[in-house]
Write an enzyme that holds these catalytic residues in place. Structure first.
Site, mmCIF file in Angstrom:
data_model
loop_
_atom_site.group_PDB
_atom_site.id
_atom_site.type_symbol
_atom_site.label_atom_id
_atom_site.label_comp_id
_atom_site.label_asym_id
_atom_site.label_seq_id
_atom_site.Cartn_x
_atom_site.Cartn_y
_atom_site.Cartn_z
ATOM 1 N N SER A 235 -3.827 7.170 64.698
ATOM 2 C CA SER A 235 -4.326 7.941 65.846
ATOM 3 C C SER A 235 -5.855 7.849 65.909
ATOM 4 C CB SER A 235 -3.925 9.413 65.718
ATOM 5 O OG SER A 235 -2.652 9.628 66.279
ATOM 6 N N LYS B 113 -7.769 17.756 65.212
ATOM 7 C CA LYS B 113 -6.737 16.753 65.493
ATOM 8 C C LYS B 113 -5.386 17.272 65.037
ATOM 9 C CE LYS B 113 -5.745 12.467 66.688
ATOM 10 N NZ LYS B 113 -4.704 12.998 67.559
ATOM 11 N N THR C 15 3.336 6.160 61.003
ATOM 12 C CA THR C 15 3.656 7.123 59.943
ATOM 13 C C THR C 15 4.634 6.499 58.952
ATOM 14 O OG1 THR C 15 3.354 8.888 61.570
ATOM 15 C CG2 THR C 15 4.294 9.519 59.464
ATOM 16 N N LYS D 101 -3.027 22.162 65.524
ATOM 17 C CA LYS D 101 -1.597 21.942 65.769
ATOM 18 C C LYS D 101 -1.194 22.781 66.963
ATOM 19 C CE LYS D 101 1.749 19.553 63.763
ATOM 20 N NZ LYS D 101 1.560 18.224 63.181
ATOM 21 N N ASN E 16 11.741 8.924 64.208
ATOM 22 C CA ASN E 16 10.714 7.870 64.224
ATOM 23 C C ASN E 16 10.266 7.503 62.810
ATOM 24 O OD1 ASN E 16 7.549 7.439 64.024
ATOM 25 N ND2 ASN E 16 8.230 6.466 65.892
ATOM 26 N N LYS F 285 -5.310 17.117 55.496
ATOM 27 C CA LYS F 285 -4.778 15.758 55.604
ATOM 28 C C LYS F 285 -5.831 14.773 56.116
ATOM 29 C CE LYS F 285 -0.587 15.325 57.242
ATOM 30 N NZ LYS F 285 0.518 15.267 58.220
#
Length: 411
Positions: free
Chosen positions: A344, A66, A185, A102, A216, A90
């Protein structure tokens, strides 16, 4: 120090604290797969332009990989590699069933039209569609990308594999996105800050905040902290920086930013040199922009008592040591900004179930996950007598190491 060197250093320190054997340590560090692709598109004027795209899939011991896709001129192999590894730790810290990945394309999205960005996204998806998937690797938005980018990726992927809403997260609501994902986030930063302050007998209300970065994450964190009674005294973004020692009117600032594409020129505050925002007088500093901005040059000047890392890797290891000696408490990125990947995960779950949650459920579940993760990090700090960064790293690395051994994957 670049992000990959710093991430590897933190991993090795955690592995040493955990007493991992050298073979297992080595296998945890090596990425599962690295992909580099050329993306050539026709531009609107008929000329051809080529861009380099990356996807690093770091680890899948705990579940599908992810991680975000970023469009930025500085996207390069080492940075993507470091961020993929950070995602592995994470997701393990958040205790969601994922590994880390990523990706990104080296481009400046501001220099491309909407139709050029669409063509670029579709070509990139065509190049990697066989390597991503609902139970393999699930991309999400990152810097320079957003819900529309995910919509294009989903559509292009679905041409090859049938309609598959769970293949990406951070999608528009109309295509199976989750309520609450846009704020996730920033809301996670709020919950993480509350958990840390609670530990020190404090609350958000009445604390002075400085937020570096007003995209954001920074803007949502500012909005939610303001609603809780926090006083935001300085803010910066790509256009400039502003300060007001009495507290910035965040709803008014958000309106200004929407109309003027940045904080510059906001009438309810004085302009400030963006270089000096990190050393402004405050209780809590929230870096929410690019990595590596807190370094040995400015660490001594920082006046905040707490630093909440809303950005990825904002603090260099040299700065870490300086700040630690000063008694500054740093809440590390692999915990503090995990709200986005946690929601997510909720989006992915909703897509697989075909059942939409209401926003209250999303936010309540996020608070539960963030609060539990903080307690787990603190437990590791006590076991290993270490700071919060090493507490988070030992927690994440230990969970991945255990999954790796249980699956019989150790070298």
């Amino acid at each position: 120090m670049n992000a990959l060197v710093a991430t590897n250093r933190n991993f090795k320190l955690a592995a040493r604290l955990l007493g991992l054997d050298s073979k297992l340590e080595k296998s945890l560090l090596i990425p599962f797969r690295e992909i580099k692709v050329e993306c050539t598109i026709p531009k609107d004027d008929g000329t051809l332009a080529s861009f380099v795209g990356f996807r690093v899939q770091h680890d899948n011991a705990r579940g599908p990989m992810k991680g975000g896709i970023r469009y930025h001129p500085e996207v390069e192999h080492d940075e993507v590699n470091a961020l993929a590894q950070l995602m592995t730790w994470k997701t393990a810290v958040a205790n969601i069933p994922y590994g880390g990945a990523k990706g990104g394309i080296g481009c400046d999205p501001r220099d491309l039209s909407i139709s050029e960005l669409e063509r670029l996204t579709r070509v990139f998806t065509q190049k990697i569609h066989d390597l991503i998937g609902i139970h393999a690797d699930v991309p999400a938005p990152d810097m320079g990308t957003g819900p529309q980018t995910m919509a294009w990726m989903l559509d292009e992927y679905s041409k090859f594999h049938g309609y598959s809403p769970a293949v990406v997260t951070g999608k528009p609501i109309d295509l199976g996105g989750s309520l609450g994902r846009d704020a996730a986030t920033g809301r996670g930063v709020l919950f993480a800050t509350e958990a840390l302050l609670n530990e020190h007998g404090k609350a958000i209300s009445g604390q002075k905040f400085v937020i570096q970065g007003f995209g954001n994450v920074g803007s949502w964190a500012a909005r939610l902290i303001h609603e809780k009674g926090g006083k935001i005294v300085a803010v910066s973004d790509i256009t400039g920086a502003i300060k007001n020692s009495k507290g910035i009117d965040i709803p008014r600032l958000l309106k200004h930013v929407k109309e003027n594409k940045g904080v510059k020129g906001f009438e309810g505050a004085d302009s400030l040199d963006p270089e000096s925002i990190l050393v402004e007088d405050c209780d809590i500093l929230i870096p929410a922009a690019l990595g590596g901005i807190i370094n040995r040059e400015n660490a001594n000047e920082i006046k905040a008592k707490f630093i909440i890392e809303a950005a990825n890797h904002p603090t260099d290891p040299e700065a870490d040591e300086i700040l630690s000696k000063k008694g500054v408490i740093i809440l590390p990125d692999i915990y503090a900004n995990s709200g986005g990947v946690t929601v997510s995960y909720f989006e992915w779950v909703q897509n697989i179930q075909g059942f939409l949650w209401d926003e209250e459920k999303v936010n309540n579940e996020l608070k539960t996950y963030m609060t539990k993760a903080f307690k787990d990090v603190k437990k590791m700090c006590q076991v290993h007598n270490c700071d919060l960064r090493m507490g988070a790293f030992t927690l994440g690395v230990n969970r991945v190491a255990r999954a790796t051994v249980m699956r019989g994957w150790e070298a």
